[in-house]
Every structure is written in structure tokens, then in C-alpha cells.
Write an enzyme that holds these catalytic residues in place. Sequence first.
Site, short mmCIF file in Angstrom:
data_model
loop_
_atom_site.label_atom_id
_atom_site.label_comp_id
_atom_site.label_asym_id
_atom_site.label_seq_id
_atom_site.Cartn_x
_atom_site.Cartn_y
_atom_site.Cartn_z
CG HIS A 106 117.52 147.94 12.55
ND1 HIS A 106 117.46 149.23 13.02
CD2 HIS A 106 118.19 148.01 11.38
CE1 HIS A 106 118.06 150.05 12.18
NE2 HIS A 106 118.50 149.33 11.16
CB CYS A 155 118.23 148.93 7.82
SG CYS A 155 119.74 147.95 7.94
#
Length: 136
Positions: free
Chosen positions: A83, A100
Site C-alpha cells: 500500500h 506491510c
Amino acid sequence: MIDAATHQMTVTDHGQTVMTFTAGFGKPGFRTPTGTFHVLGKDAVITMTSCSANITCNPRNPNYYDLVVHWAVRLTGSGLFVHAAPWDPAIGRADSSHGCIHLSTEDAHRFYDFSRVGDTVIVKNAGGLVGGPSGP
């Protein structure tokens, strides 16, 4: 292919490289898992919290977060995403996420638009375990 050793993400289509991005990964204690994943879904905008990632619900904890995240491509049901991370100035230089894979906003948008549910994503040299805590 996303390589934590080089902080590079290489996107291929039918064996041809179509994009290369600088990436960031999980910090110590929150290492990004190494392995082969498949795109499970995509969210143009999603709220990510340390509470929903089973990290901490205590706002005083240094690992607490409550963030609106753009261009999120989900790789696991437990919360591993690729992301945009505009708050992370260390992308490509230091690992600072909670697991992430961080990209610049522009790169994340390009990957989001290109990727499809079911696409294979390989993460290597990251050192984390699948199913561990994960988040922005």
C-alpha cells in the site's frame, strides 16, 4: 517479485518487467513474511488500525496506529498489504512498517491499477513468518 534485501519490487507481465518500485518492509518484531502470496482483494481507501491487526489497542503504545490508507492490495487474510505510505520517509532505506509493504503513493497507485485478484506476489529475503502481526 518483492525483495527485502534490495528494497525493490519488480512487476512482471508474461515474463516481461513492466514496473520497478522502491519498497519498504517490516521493522524488527514485525518482519514482513517471506513467501508466495496471491492478491486477495483491493481497496482504494481503507482504515487500518493496530487494534484490528491484533498489535495493540492502546493509543499510548508506540506501535499503535489508526490510519486511512490508499491503494491497498491485500495479500493475506491476517492483514498483509502492499500500500501507499506517504508518512514513511524511509521507503527503500530502512524498514519501518508493522509488516506491510510500503510504496510511494504514485507507485502504489500504479500497482493497484495493474494488479488483479489472483495475481501471484512473491516476497523474498524479508524474514517474517506468515500469520504474524501485520499492518502499516
